[in-house]
Structures are given as structure tokens and as C-alpha cells.
Design an enzyme around this catalytic site. Structure first.
Site, PDB file in Angstrom:
ATOM      1  N   GLU A 152      -2.519  11.495   3.278  1.00 52.68           N
ATOM      2  CA  GLU A 152      -3.563  11.276   4.278  1.00 52.68           C
ATOM      3  C   GLU A 152      -3.556  12.455   5.239  1.00 52.68           C
ATOM      4  O   GLU A 152      -2.526  13.094   5.470  1.00 52.68           O
ATOM      5  CB  GLU A 152      -3.324   9.986   5.062  1.00 52.68           C
ATOM      6  CG  GLU A 152      -3.540   8.710   4.280  1.00 52.68           C
ATOM      7  CD  GLU A 152      -3.371   7.484   5.147  1.00 52.68           C
ATOM      8  OE1 GLU A 152      -4.373   6.793   5.400  1.00 52.68           O
ATOM      9  OE2 GLU A 152      -2.221   7.224   5.579  1.00 52.68           O
ATOM     10  N   GLU A 161       0.847  -1.196   0.000  1.00 50.51           N
ATOM     11  CA  GLU A 161       0.000   0.000   0.000  1.00 50.51           C
ATOM     12  C   GLU A 161       0.879   1.243   0.000  1.00 50.51           C
ATOM     13  O   GLU A 161       1.832   1.328   0.779  1.00 50.51           O
ATOM     14  CB  GLU A 161      -0.922   0.009   1.224  1.00 50.51           C
ATOM     15  CG  GLU A 161      -1.767   1.269   1.366  1.00 50.51           C
ATOM     16  CD  GLU A 161      -2.668   1.237   2.597  1.00 50.51           C
ATOM     17  OE1 GLU A 161      -3.122   0.127   2.970  1.00 50.51           O
ATOM     18  OE2 GLU A 161      -2.907   2.306   3.200  1.00 50.51           O
TER      19      GLU A 161
END
Length: 343
Positions: A236, A231
Site C-alpha cells: 500500500e 486481510e
């Protein structure tokens, strides 16, 4: 449903192109043809045209680890390195039955600066382009594995393009057993790639409990699972720490709270658009905000960051990373101006 690619043997003579056709048993598209025209300017551009009676869509595998859904059957694809590549197309009809054909193309590429190979500028009002984006729907197991609170939908209330911007809207409402709704878009089975520069411009929401993310998963996720697929979190943010931007890598031995990453603090992340970038190669992945490098991850062939990845764009509410949600949070919006891939 995950696509199955059929390997077709092919022999090429000189600079010409030839092909062999294979069909899946059952009612399939017929008269499948595939042609390739190589640009003679050493740019690496190849115009590929597939056509079949009864076909409604075409999946191209470009022979270099990249593939793309091409509804029209015609695409000009740019190779970045000289070589001979076996291009495969799978023509599908409305029932999902398919036929496949391959062709070898030989290209000569003169080194130039990176070129745009895929993008979404979000300039067409309404729903996102279905040839580029699909959706995860529902809550996932255990709130997508993070105890998140939202129910993901593909409703226009939760995802829409307006004024040249993609808006993912989280709403406080009772919906199918959840207290919030939102949206999660993904390019899985429509576009994936290995290595390149990813650029996106976004504005994140401010509410405590919000968790916007622009990230990628390895295309072998359906078979390998997480975190074995790898990932790459390009951006974020969580509402409890305004203006703190996270970039993180998750993989076996370094997943969840043990992911490898870095952070940077910027100004006005929730009120102004900022540029988020990742440069991904076989040896390293670099992360930037507004062209300021803040984290470098050393890549190598022992970890899963040397394969195709696809994009995910979402806005989660609550969960292990975002924490408790402010009772006053009734809505929040992640806005994305564009997302681009260069090689």
C-alpha cells in the site's frame, strides 16, 4: 454468487482413477466426465480434463485447499507434496445449473524449488482476463468502509492493459454521485490459494489523496465477514507520504488502524517499477521490496492466515488512510507489470 461445492464420496483401487457423478436438481450439463493423468516424473504435475454436454465453464477444487476457474475444462496442475487428493469439478451451463464429479489422484513429488502455479503477465491488450479477474462495482457501504471518494467501474477508461502493463486509472469526474472513478479487480471465485510466494512489479501514482493497493482477503469473507476473514496487504502507498511502502495484516483484535504491519521507504516509487514480494507460510509471513526484507509477521493457527485467500488490486481516492485529496488531482494511475504465485 458464491459457489457451493458438493462433497462426493469416492473409492479408488490401486493407482487407477474412478468417480461418481452428482447433479444439481434442474436442467444441468450432462455426460460429465473427469479424467486425471499423473506425470511419472515425480514432478507433481497432473493433467485434469473435464467435459460435459452443455457446459460453459468448469470449476476445479484440487483437494489441497486451492481451486480455479478453467473455462476449457483442461488444466495441468502441480502439487507440491506427495499424497492422495480428491479433485472435484463443477460443470456449469449458461444458466448457472451445474453437475459435479470427483476423482482421486495419487502423486509422488520429489522436492524441488518453488514452481509458478498462477500468474497474470498482463500481456494481452484490452480488458483484463475475465477468467482471472472480476470487479467490485460502485461505492460500497460508506466508501468501502473507509470513506473513500471513488466509484469503481469496469470501464476501459478506468482499467485497461496497454504495452504489457495493467493500468488502473482514477479520474476526477462526476459519476453516479461520486466525484472520482477508478477500478477494483479481484480474483474471488476464480483463483485462491493457501501459502506460497507472491511477487508483483508495480509503479504507484504520486497525487496527494491516492491510495493504491495490492492485497488479499480470506476466501471465507462472504460468510465470515471482515476482519474475521483476515486481510494481507502486500503493498500500500499513499500520496501524502511519497515512497513510503506499507505491508499490513488485519484480523480480529488487530484491524483498521490497529493492524499489524511494517513500512519501508524506497526511492522513485512513483516514477519507476519496483518488485513487491510476500512469503507466506504456516509460521510466518515476510514482506520485501526489491528483495529487501522489511517486515516479518509470526503466523499461527489461532489467526485466520491459514486458509485460502484471493487477490484484490485497486486504486482508491481519499478515505481514512489516504486523507484529504489535493484539489489539483485530476487523474492518477496504478501500473502493474505482473503478479505471480509460487509454491
Amino acid at each position: 454468487m458464491y459457489r457451493l461445492l458438493f462433497v462426493i464420496a469416492f473409492v479408488i483401487c490401486g493407482c487407477g482413477c474412478g468417480s461418481k457423478e452428482a447433479a444439481v436438481v434442474g436442467s444441468v450439463p450432462t455426460n460429465l466426465t473427469l479424467s486425471a493423468v499423473v506425470s511419472n516424473d515425480n514432478s507433481g504435475n497432473v493433467t485434469l480434463t473435464a467435459s460435459a454436454t452443455g457446459a460453459t465453464t468448469y470449476d476445479f477444487n484440487f483437494g489441497n485447499g486451492a481451486f480455479q476457474l478453467v473455462p476449457t475444462g483442461t488444466i495441468t496442475y502441480k502439487y507440491i507434496s506427495s499424497g492422495t487428493y480428491t479433485v472435484m469439478v463443477i460443470a456449469k451451463n449458461a444458466t448457472g445449473s451445474s453437475a459435479a464429479k470427483s476423482v482421486d489422484v495419487t502423486v509422488s513429488v520429489t522436492a524441488t524449488s518453488a514452481s509458478l502455479i498462477w500468474s497474470d503477465e498482463f500481456n494481452t491488450p484490452g480488458a483484463p482476463d475475465p477468467t482471472k479477474w472480476g470487479y467490485d462495482i460502485g461505492t460500497g457501504s460508506g466508501g468501502w468502509g473507509n470513506n473513500e471518494l471513488q466509484f469503481y467501474t469496469n470501464r476501459s477508461q478506468n482499467v485497461i492493459i496497454e504495452n504489457g502493463v495493467l493500468k488502473i486509472n482514477a479520474i476526477k469526474e462526476s459519476f453516479s454521485g461520486s466525484n472520482y472513478t477508478s477500478a477494483r479487480l479481484l480474483s474471488k471465485d476464480k483463483f485462491s490459494f493457501k501459502y506460497g510466494r507472491i511477487e508483483t512489479r508495480a509503479k504507484v501514482p504520486a497525487g496527494v489523496g491516492t491510495w493504491p493497493a495490492i492485497w488479499m482477503l480470506g476466501s471465507n469473507f462472504p460468510t465470515a465477514g471482515w476482519p474475521a476473514c483476515g486481510e494481507i496487504d502486500i503493498m500500500e502507498h499513499r500520496g501524502m507520504e511519497l515512497n513510503k511502502i506499507f505491508a499490513t495484516l488485519h484480523y480480529p483484535g488487530n484491524s483498521g488502524a490497529n493492524g499489524r504491519g511494517g513500512t519501508t521507504t524506497i526511492s522513485n516509487a512513483t516514477t519507476e517499477f519496483h518488485n513487491y514480494k510476500a512469503d507466506w507460510t504456516a509460521t510466518e509471513i515476510k514482506f520485501y521490496v526489491d528483495d529487501q526484507l522489511f517486515f516479518t509477521f509470526p503466523n499461527n493457527n489461532s489467526i485466520p492466515f491459514n486458509q485460502n485467500f484471493f487477490f484484490i488490486l485497486n486504486l482508491a481516492i481519499g478515505g481514512n488512510f489516504a486523507g484529504p485529496v489535493a484539489p489539483s488531482l485530476t487523474n492518477a494511475t496504478l501500473e502493474i507489470d505482473y503478479i505471480r504465485v509460487y509454491q
